[in-house]
Write a protein that holds these residues in place. Structure first.
Motif, PDB file in Angstrom:
ATOM      1  N   ARG A 150       0.847  -1.254   0.114  1.00 50.94           N
ATOM      2  CA  ARG A 150      -0.013  -0.017   0.039  1.00 50.94           C
ATOM      3  C   ARG A 150       0.752   1.372  -0.189  1.00 50.94           C
ATOM      4  N   LEU A 151       1.848   1.167   0.480  1.00 48.77           N
ATOM      5  CA  LEU A 151       2.985   2.420   0.703  1.00 48.77           C
ATOM      6  C   LEU A 151       3.489   2.869  -0.530  1.00 48.77           C
ATOM      7  N   TYR A 152       3.684   1.700  -1.551  1.00 45.55           N
ATOM      8  CA  TYR A 152       4.541   2.050  -2.330  1.00 45.55           C
ATOM      9  C   TYR A 152       3.647   1.764  -3.961  1.00 45.55           C
ATOM     10  N   THR A 153       2.289   2.046  -4.005  1.00 43.80           N
ATOM     11  CA  THR A 153       1.606   1.784  -5.116  1.00 43.80           C
ATOM     12  C   THR A 153       1.838   2.718  -6.244  1.00 43.80           C
ATOM     13  N   ALA A 154       2.087   3.941  -5.984  1.00 39.54           N
ATOM     14  CA  ALA A 154       2.721   4.711  -7.012  1.00 39.54           C
ATOM     15  C   ALA A 154       4.093   4.986  -7.475  1.00 39.54           C
ATOM     16  N   ASP A 155       5.014   4.796  -6.672  1.00 38.13           N
ATOM     17  CA  ASP A 155       6.241   5.047  -6.711  1.00 38.13           C
ATOM     18  C   ASP A 155       7.001   4.367  -5.904  1.00 38.13           C
ATOM     19  N   SER A 156       8.031   3.224  -6.372  1.00 39.83           N
ATOM     20  CA  SER A 156       8.734   2.458  -5.580  1.00 39.83           C
ATOM     21  C   SER A 156      10.001   3.266  -5.096  1.00 39.83           C
ATOM     22  N   ALA A 157      10.164   4.275  -5.400  1.00 33.42           N
ATOM     23  CA  ALA A 157      11.350   5.030  -4.816  1.00 33.42           C
ATOM     24  C   ALA A 157      10.989   5.935  -3.312  1.00 33.42           C
ATOM     25  N   ARG A 158       9.670   6.296  -3.329  1.00 33.00           N
ATOM     26  CA  ARG A 158       9.404   6.734  -1.891  1.00 33.00           C
ATOM     27  C   ARG A 158       8.017   6.487  -1.624  1.00 33.00           C
ATOM     28  N   PRO A 159       7.798   6.303  -0.229  1.00 37.90           N
ATOM     29  CA  PRO A 159       6.536   5.897   0.113  1.00 37.90           C
ATOM     30  C   PRO A 159       5.525   7.074  -0.061  1.00 37.90           C
ATOM     31  N   SER A 160       4.091   6.527   0.117  1.00 37.92           N
ATOM     32  CA  SER A 160       3.261   7.554   0.140  1.00 37.92           C
ATOM     33  C   SER A 160       3.151   8.342   1.285  1.00 37.92           C
ATOM     34  N   LYS A 161       3.323   9.671   0.891  1.00 44.66           N
ATOM     35  CA  LYS A 161       3.308  10.684   2.211  1.00 44.66           C
ATOM     36  C   LYS A 161       1.842  10.402   2.989  1.00 44.66           C
ATOM     37  N   PHE A 162       0.863  10.153   2.212  1.00 44.31           N
ATOM     38  CA  PHE A 162      -0.358  10.234   2.891  1.00 44.31           C
ATOM     39  C   PHE A 162      -0.599   9.081   3.906  1.00 44.31           C
ATOM     40  N   TRP A 163       0.323   8.042   3.771  1.00 44.76           N
ATOM     41  CA  TRP A 163       0.351   6.991   4.860  1.00 44.76           C
ATOM     42  C   TRP A 163       1.480   7.302   5.828  1.00 44.76           C
ATOM     43  N   LEU A 164       2.667   7.994   5.671  1.00 47.31           N
ATOM     44  CA  LEU A 164       3.443   8.306   6.594  1.00 47.31           C
ATOM     45  C   LEU A 164       3.098   9.384   7.669  1.00 47.31           C
ATOM     46  N   ALA A 165       2.059  10.282   7.165  1.00 50.58           N
ATOM     47  CA  ALA A 165       1.846  11.469   8.018  1.00 50.58           C
ATOM     48  C   ALA A 165       0.924  10.743   9.162  1.00 50.58           C
ATOM     49  N   PHE A 166       0.273   9.831   8.844  1.00 49.31           N
ATOM     50  CA  PHE A 166      -0.553   9.036  10.096  1.00 49.31           C
ATOM     51  C   PHE A 166       0.395   8.511  10.925  1.00 49.31           C
ATOM     52  N   GLY A 167       1.828   8.307  10.719  1.00 49.04           N
ATOM     53  CA  GLY A 167       2.850   7.616  11.649  1.00 49.04           C
ATOM     54  C   GLY A 167       3.011   8.253  12.753  1.00 49.04           C
ATOM     55  N   LYS A 168       2.731   9.438  12.797  1.00 49.56           N
ATOM     56  CA  LYS A 168       2.972  10.723  14.035  1.00 49.56           C
ATOM     57  C   LYS A 168       1.742  10.566  14.933  1.00 49.56           C
ATOM     58  N   LYS A 169       0.507  10.138  14.510  1.00 55.30           N
ATOM     59  CA  LYS A 169      -0.582   9.903  15.340  1.00 55.30           C
ATOM     60  C   LYS A 169      -0.181   8.586  16.139  1.00 55.30           C
ATOM     61  N   LYS A 170      -0.918   8.931  17.254  1.00 62.14           N
ATOM     62  CA  LYS A 170      -0.844   7.886  18.585  1.00 62.14           C
ATOM     63  C   LYS A 170      -2.364   7.373  18.749  1.00 62.14           C
ATOM     64  N   PHE A 171      -2.751   6.396  18.255  1.00 62.28           N
ATOM     65  CA  PHE A 171      -3.989   5.680  18.617  1.00 62.28           C
ATOM     66  C   PHE A 171      -4.110   5.318  20.027  1.00 62.28           C
ATOM     67  N   MET A 172      -4.973   5.775  20.710  1.00 59.47           N
ATOM     68  CA  MET A 172      -5.346   5.806  21.977  1.00 59.47           C
ATOM     69  C   MET A 172      -4.049   6.028  22.872  1.00 59.47           C
ATOM     70  N   ASN A 173      -3.332   7.079  22.385  1.00 60.03           N
ATOM     71  CA  ASN A 173      -1.984   7.459  22.934  1.00 60.03           C
ATOM     72  C   ASN A 173      -1.163   6.416  23.522  1.00 60.03           C
ATOM     73  N   LYS A 174      -1.355   5.151  22.756  1.00 58.64           N
ATOM     74  CA  LYS A 174      -0.348   4.219  23.025  1.00 58.64           C
ATOM     75  C   LYS A 174       0.652   3.671  21.849  1.00 58.64           C
ATOM     76  N   SER A 175       1.684   3.011  22.061  1.00 62.63           N
ATOM     77  CA  SER A 175       2.556   2.524  21.102  1.00 62.63           C
ATOM     78  C   SER A 175       3.038   1.106  21.469  1.00 62.63           C
ATOM     79  N   LEU A 176       3.534   0.277  20.538  1.00 62.76           N
ATOM     80  CA  LEU A 176       4.233  -0.981  20.831  1.00 62.76           C
ATOM     81  C   LEU A 176       5.653  -0.729  21.671  1.00 62.76           C
TER      82      LEU A 176
END
Length: 176
Positions: A150-176
């Protein structure tokens, strides 16, 4: 607006094994592990990826069943995967990073380092603990593999910025 819950809650009674209070659901996978093969075109991995971006905005999540706990674990693992990637990572680099992340030693419910011990019950015996660790390893491998697709559907050189932007969010204020 409430968070999105698992659609597999109805299947818990029929064909899902419950270990601790996590549902061990069938997965369509090419990785070795204890999961039963999934005959449906839509499995829990697809659901995690489909609901990840919508659910990351929620700080509270009402758990309605064991399938929701599997969904929560998957969402938190996707967040961890996105945190591990750089915006300039190529697809080959991402495969290496996420493969290592999915196979590294991790805590399961009941372990001291597991961040959600308040929400998850530990496995009832040693055999269940081994089974759960094997299932979660298989789950993490398949989830990382499909996330890369899903990250590399458009370009195999760079991941989708629309997915990476959600990496900064913390679901339930938790992380593994």
């Amino acid at each position: 607006m409430p968070a999105y819950h698992s659609t597999f809650l109805a299947e818990e009674d029929t064909n899902a094994r419950i270990v601790g209070n996590i549902a061990v659901l069938p997965i369509k996978t090419r990785f070795k592990g204890p999961s039963l093969p999934c005959m449906d075109p839509y499995d829990i991995i697809d659901e995690v990826l489909d609901l990840f971006r919508a659910n990351t905005f929620f700080k509270n999540f009402e758990i309605k069943g064991a399938s929701d706990r599997t969904l929560i674990y998957g969402i938190l693992f996707v967040s961890q995967c996105l945190d591990a990637l750089n915006p300039s990572s190529s697809q080959n680099e991402a495969v290496k990073v996420l493969t290592n992340l999915s196979l590294e030693d991790f805590a399961i419910p009941g372990d001291i380092g597991f961040p959600l011990n308040a929400l998850y019950l530990p496995p009832s015996n040693k055999n269940d603990a081994v089974f759960l660790r094997q299932y979660l390893t298989q789950f993490r491998q398949e989830l990382a593999s499909r996330l890369i697709q899903r990250l590399y559907t458009a370009d195999s050189a760079r991941p989708s910025k629309f997915w990476l932007a959600f990496g900064k969010k913390k679901f339930m204020n938790k992380s593994l």
